[in-house]
Every structure is written in structure tokens, then in C-alpha cells.
Design a protein around this motif. Structure first.
Motif, PDB file in Angstrom:
ATOM      1  N   VAL A 142       0.834  -1.235   0.108  1.00 38.43           N
ATOM      2  CA  VAL A 142       0.072  -0.086  -0.112  1.00 38.43           C
ATOM      3  C   VAL A 142       0.838   1.421  -0.063  1.00 38.43           C
ATOM      4  O   VAL A 142       1.681   1.366   0.827  1.00 38.43           O
ATOM      5  N   ASP A 143       0.549   2.085  -0.808  1.00 43.16           N
ATOM      6  CA  ASP A 143       0.986   3.622  -0.943  1.00 43.16           C
ATOM      7  C   ASP A 143       0.391   4.703  -1.108  1.00 43.16           C
ATOM      8  O   ASP A 143      -0.819   4.432  -1.651  1.00 43.16           O
ATOM      9  N   PHE A 168      -3.880   9.402  -4.478  1.00 38.06           N
ATOM     10  CA  PHE A 168      -4.501   7.981  -4.368  1.00 38.06           C
ATOM     11  C   PHE A 168      -3.824   7.304  -3.400  1.00 38.06           C
ATOM     12  O   PHE A 168      -2.590   7.241  -3.244  1.00 38.06           O
ATOM     13  N   ARG A 169      -4.819   6.318  -3.031  1.00 36.22           N
ATOM     14  CA  ARG A 169      -4.130   5.044  -1.994  1.00 36.22           C
ATOM     15  C   ARG A 169      -4.109   4.126  -2.890  1.00 36.22           C
ATOM     16  O   ARG A 169      -5.154   3.375  -3.449  1.00 36.22           O
ATOM     17  N   CYS A 170      -2.854   3.517  -3.152  1.00 39.33           N
ATOM     18  CA  CYS A 170      -2.230   2.693  -4.346  1.00 39.33           C
ATOM     19  C   CYS A 170      -2.146   1.324  -3.559  1.00 39.33           C
ATOM     20  O   CYS A 170      -1.220   1.264  -2.800  1.00 39.33           O
ATOM     21  N   VAL A 171      -2.850   0.500  -4.155  1.00 39.37           N
ATOM     22  CA  VAL A 171      -2.837  -0.923  -3.506  1.00 39.37           C
ATOM     23  C   VAL A 171      -2.428  -1.963  -4.648  1.00 39.37           C
ATOM     24  O   VAL A 171      -3.138  -2.144  -5.493  1.00 39.37           O
ATOM     25  N   ARG A 172      -1.090  -2.549  -4.473  1.00 41.27           N
ATOM     26  CA  ARG A 172      -0.726  -3.573  -5.634  1.00 41.27           C
ATOM     27  C   ARG A 172      -0.707  -4.898  -5.082  1.00 41.27           C
ATOM     28  O   ARG A 172      -0.250  -5.010  -4.034  1.00 41.27           O
ATOM     29  N   PHE A 173      -1.049  -5.937  -5.828  1.00 37.11           N
ATOM     30  CA  PHE A 173      -1.167  -7.252  -5.172  1.00 37.11           C
ATOM     31  C   PHE A 173      -0.285  -7.967  -6.225  1.00 37.11           C
ATOM     32  O   PHE A 173       0.067  -7.761  -7.610  1.00 37.11           O
ATOM     33  N   ASP A 174       0.199  -9.049  -5.863  1.00 35.61           N
ATOM     34  CA  ASP A 174       0.928 -10.140  -6.432  1.00 35.61           C
ATOM     35  C   ASP A 174       0.072 -11.293  -6.794  1.00 35.61           C
ATOM     36  O   ASP A 174      -0.528 -11.898  -5.942  1.00 35.61           O
ATOM     37  N   LEU A 175       0.147 -12.028  -7.900  1.00 31.57           N
ATOM     38  CA  LEU A 175      -0.503 -13.047  -8.468  1.00 31.57           C
ATOM     39  C   LEU A 175       0.111 -14.275  -7.833  1.00 31.57           C
ATOM     40  O   LEU A 175       1.425 -14.080  -6.922  1.00 31.57           O
ATOM     41  N   GLY A 225      -9.662 -13.354  -4.960  1.00 28.99           N
ATOM     42  CA  GLY A 225      -8.471 -12.810  -4.355  1.00 28.99           C
ATOM     43  C   GLY A 225      -8.051 -11.397  -4.340  1.00 28.99           C
ATOM     44  O   GLY A 225      -7.572 -10.772  -3.258  1.00 28.99           O
ATOM     45  N   ALA A 226      -8.417 -10.772  -5.221  1.00 31.84           N
ATOM     46  CA  ALA A 226      -8.089  -9.283  -5.460  1.00 31.84           C
ATOM     47  C   ALA A 226      -9.055  -8.533  -4.443  1.00 31.84           C
ATOM     48  O   ALA A 226      -8.472  -7.378  -3.968  1.00 31.84           O
ATOM     49  N   LEU A 227     -10.181  -8.902  -4.384  1.00 29.46           N
ATOM     50  CA  LEU A 227     -11.238  -8.355  -3.297  1.00 29.46           C
ATOM     51  C   LEU A 227     -10.820  -8.489  -2.096  1.00 29.46           C
ATOM     52  O   LEU A 227     -10.702  -7.794  -0.917  1.00 29.46           O
ATOM     53  N   ALA A 228     -10.298  -9.889  -1.820  1.00 32.28           N
ATOM     54  CA  ALA A 228      -9.606 -10.168  -0.342  1.00 32.28           C
ATOM     55  C   ALA A 228      -8.503  -9.202  -0.018  1.00 32.28           C
ATOM     56  O   ALA A 228      -8.114  -8.799   1.065  1.00 32.28           O
ATOM     57  N   ALA A 229      -7.481  -8.908  -1.164  1.00 35.13           N
ATOM     58  CA  ALA A 229      -6.347  -8.253  -0.979  1.00 35.13           C
ATOM     59  C   ALA A 229      -6.827  -6.640  -0.895  1.00 35.13           C
ATOM     60  O   ALA A 229      -6.206  -5.988   0.280  1.00 35.13           O
ATOM     61  N   ALA A 235      -7.813  -6.870   2.972  1.00 35.19           N
ATOM     62  CA  ALA A 235      -6.611  -6.829   4.052  1.00 35.19           C
ATOM     63  C   ALA A 235      -6.032  -5.646   3.996  1.00 35.19           C
ATOM     64  O   ALA A 235      -5.371  -5.008   4.909  1.00 35.19           O
ATOM     65  N   ALA A 236      -6.030  -4.753   2.999  1.00 34.41           N
ATOM     66  CA  ALA A 236      -5.417  -3.338   2.926  1.00 34.41           C
ATOM     67  C   ALA A 236      -6.304  -2.243   3.551  1.00 34.41           C
ATOM     68  O   ALA A 236      -6.002  -1.066   3.508  1.00 34.41           O
ATOM     69  N   GLY A 237      -7.703  -2.790   3.974  1.00 35.88           N
ATOM     70  CA  GLY A 237      -8.507  -1.799   4.707  1.00 35.88           C
ATOM     71  C   GLY A 237      -9.284  -0.692   3.767  1.00 35.88           C
ATOM     72  O   GLY A 237      -9.657   0.143   4.122  1.00 35.88           O
ATOM     73  N   ILE A 238      -9.468  -1.171   2.350  1.00 32.57           N
ATOM     74  CA  ILE A 238     -10.534  -0.538   1.518  1.00 32.57           C
ATOM     75  C   ILE A 238     -11.496  -0.918   1.040  1.00 32.57           C
ATOM     76  O   ILE A 238     -11.703  -2.036   1.050  1.00 32.57           O
ATOM     77  N   GLY A 239     -12.352   0.144   0.925  1.00 32.37           N
ATOM     78  CA  GLY A 239     -13.832  -0.596   0.558  1.00 32.37           C
ATOM     79  C   GLY A 239     -13.806  -0.577  -0.626  1.00 32.37           C
ATOM     80  O   GLY A 239     -13.586  -1.409  -1.514  1.00 32.37           O
ATOM     81  N   ASP A 240     -14.302   0.674  -1.340  1.00 31.93           N
ATOM     82  CA  ASP A 240     -14.466   0.887  -2.789  1.00 31.93           C
ATOM     83  C   ASP A 240     -13.370   1.253  -3.383  1.00 31.93           C
ATOM     84  O   ASP A 240     -12.315   1.994  -2.741  1.00 31.93           O
ATOM     85  N   PHE A 241     -12.925   1.235  -4.606  1.00 31.65           N
ATOM     86  CA  PHE A 241     -11.793   1.493  -5.357  1.00 31.65           C
ATOM     87  C   PHE A 241     -11.739   1.513  -6.920  1.00 31.65           C
ATOM     88  O   PHE A 241     -13.134   0.775  -7.572  1.00 31.65           O
ATOM     89  N   HIS A 242     -11.018   2.022  -7.430  1.00 27.98           N
ATOM     90  CA  HIS A 242     -10.795   2.157  -8.956  1.00 27.98           C
ATOM     91  C   HIS A 242      -9.889   0.925  -9.282  1.00 27.98           C
ATOM     92  O   HIS A 242      -8.924   0.577  -8.329  1.00 27.98           O
TER      93      HIS A 242
END
Length: 255
Positions: A9-10, A42-49, A70-74, A77-84
Motif C-alpha cells: 500500500v502506498d 490516491f491510496r495505491c494497492v498493488r497485489f502479486d498473483l 483474491g483481489a477483493l480479499a487483498a 486486507a489493505a483496509g479499502i472499501g470501494d476502489f478504482h
């Protein structure tokens, strides 16, 4: 299967969230240039496959819907609700699934170098078998000209090396599991139900998901915007970050 995907998260805690999904054979650093351009707002959340970067490996075949969950679960876990959402290749397939199935959590999608039904679906079980037998290193020789145009690699050999190192580091079985997800993916009949703003971006010289594949997506999603980046192939956001960042800045509200 339930997936626990490593994420980073950044950006400001109170900024609108953007979730980034990478391409097969890469890790979350595929989006370093996008995070650098957007994380001031923006609150940027990147995930790994699975089995890529720091995500745990998996065995057996995966589906895009499992990866989408899995992306929704990430995001949870990052504490975000709605997102782009921004995704490349298989990450773009996840984005289409989220656009159709993510409900009110998904505010917009930007899908790059992807397809509603990937070309040559019968080739994916063959690729999975190759990687299971010979490892992801067997794919390295085919990436120049596919992931990126040769002129870019000549100008940025260190960038090319970073990309290919991501591929070499990916877990063989997990890579093959993602191949199964790509080969079985077909969301063409569902794209008309996507009601969030959508940006669809093609690399003009991408042989893996050519502009025609992206046109098909843009034509099927009501109100979608199509854009094409010149002198770029499959990993266009890495090759041409300035052009892609400009498109994302226009697409994302408040940027």
C-alpha cells in the motif's frame, strides 16, 4: 480456492483507492511508475498473483473468478472499501470480472493489453505443460517482441532485465495455474452489464492481445473509452509509463 495475495500500500490513507493487478510472469513492481505518478493523491494497492513476487504458491488450476475474489480479499486486507481498478493482461481479465461482478465496491476499471477471450485459447494448456516441465525460464526467450518492443529494450536494458527476472522468479506451478485461468476465460457475454466508467488501452504493437482484442472489450462495455499507445507491446505501462500515466490521470476522477 481462497487466495491470500501479498499486497503493498502506498499513498494517503484518506485518498481514493486504486487497486492494481499485474500481468502473468510479473510482480507488483510492474506498476512502480504508475504508483510514483498517482500516490500523492490516491491510496495505491498493488497485489502479486499467486506464486509471483511475495504471494504464496498454489497447485492445481485457477479461474479468473478465483483471482478476482483474491483481489477483493487483498483490498479487504489493505483496509479499502470501494476502489478504482487498473490491470494488465491477466490483471485486465480480473478487472473485467470485477467490473461485472464486483458490485458497488468497483468505482471504475482500466484494463490494458487484455482480452474478453484471449487469442488461441488452446495454446494455454500447452504453455502450462511447458512451464511445469521446464520452468518459467523456458518463456524468457519469447518475451522480447511480445512483452515489449525491441527498440525499448535497446534503450533500457536494465528495465528489460528487471522484467525478465520477475518471470524467472515466478513459481512454475502457480504460473501454470494462471495459464489455466487465462485459457478458460470468456467474459464476452457479460461485458454489456458493466456499468462503471471503463478505460480500455491497447499497445499498438502487441502481438499477444492486439488492438482488435481491446476494441472488442471497448465496443461491448457501454460508454467505454478506447485508447492505443504507439510503439508499445504487451507491458505497455512499463514501456511507455508517461503515455499510460496520462491516460490514467484523465480517467481517474479527482486526479
Amino acid at each position: 480456492m481462497a487466495l491470500d495475495l501479498h499486497h503493498v500500500v502506498d499513498g494517503p490513507a484518506d485518498g481514493p483507492a486504486v487497486l492494481f493487478g499485474p500481468s502473468l510472469g510479473t510482480d507488483l513492481h510492474l506498476f512502480d511508475a504508475q504508483v510514483a505518478a498517482l500516490s500523492d493523491r490516491f491510496r495505491c494497492v498493488r497485489f502479486d498473483l499467486p506464486g509471483h513476487g511475495d504471494s504464496a504458491p498454489v497447485t492445481g488450476d485457477l479461474t479468473i473468478s478465483e483471482l478476482g475474489r483474491g483481489a477483493l480479499a487483498a483490498a479487504d486486507a489493505a483496509g479499502i472499501g470501494d476502489f478504482h481498478y487498473v490491470g494488465v493482461s491477466i490483471g485486465g481479465a480480473i478487472g473485467q470480472w470485477l467490473g461485472a461482478h464486483g458490485g458497488e465496491r468497483v468505482r471504475s476499471i482500466a484494463v490494458l493489453a487484455t482480452a474478453a477471450r484471449f487469442p488461441n485459447p488452446d495454446s494455454w494448456p500447452q504453455r502450462a505443460a511447458t512451464v511445469r516441465a521446464d520452468g518459467t525460464a523456458a518463456m524468457v526467450g519469447s518475451r522480447p517482441g511480445t512483452w515489449y518492443v525491441e527498440t525499448w529494450a535497446q534503450c533500457d536494458p536494465a528495465g528489460e532485465r528487471r522484467l525478465l527476472d520477475m518471470l524467472r522468479a515466478a513459481d512454475d506451478e502457480s504460473y501454470a495455474a494462471c495459464c489455466a485461468a487465462i485459457g478458460a476465460f470468456d467474459i464476452r457475454a457479460e461485458l454489456g452489464a458493466v456499468s462503471v466508467p471503463a478505460l480500455v488501452v491497447a499497445g499498438a504493437d502487441d502481438p499477444a492481445t492486439p488492438p482488435s482484442s481491446l476494441h472488442e472489450i471497448a465496443d461491448a462495455i457501454p460508454g467505454a473509452r478506447y485508447a492505443e499507445v504507439a510503439d508499445s507491446a504487451h507491458l505497455l505501462n512499463y514501456e511507455r509509463p508517461d503515455e499510460v500515466n496520462a491516460l490514467l490521470t484523465e480517467h481517474l476522477p479527482g486526479s
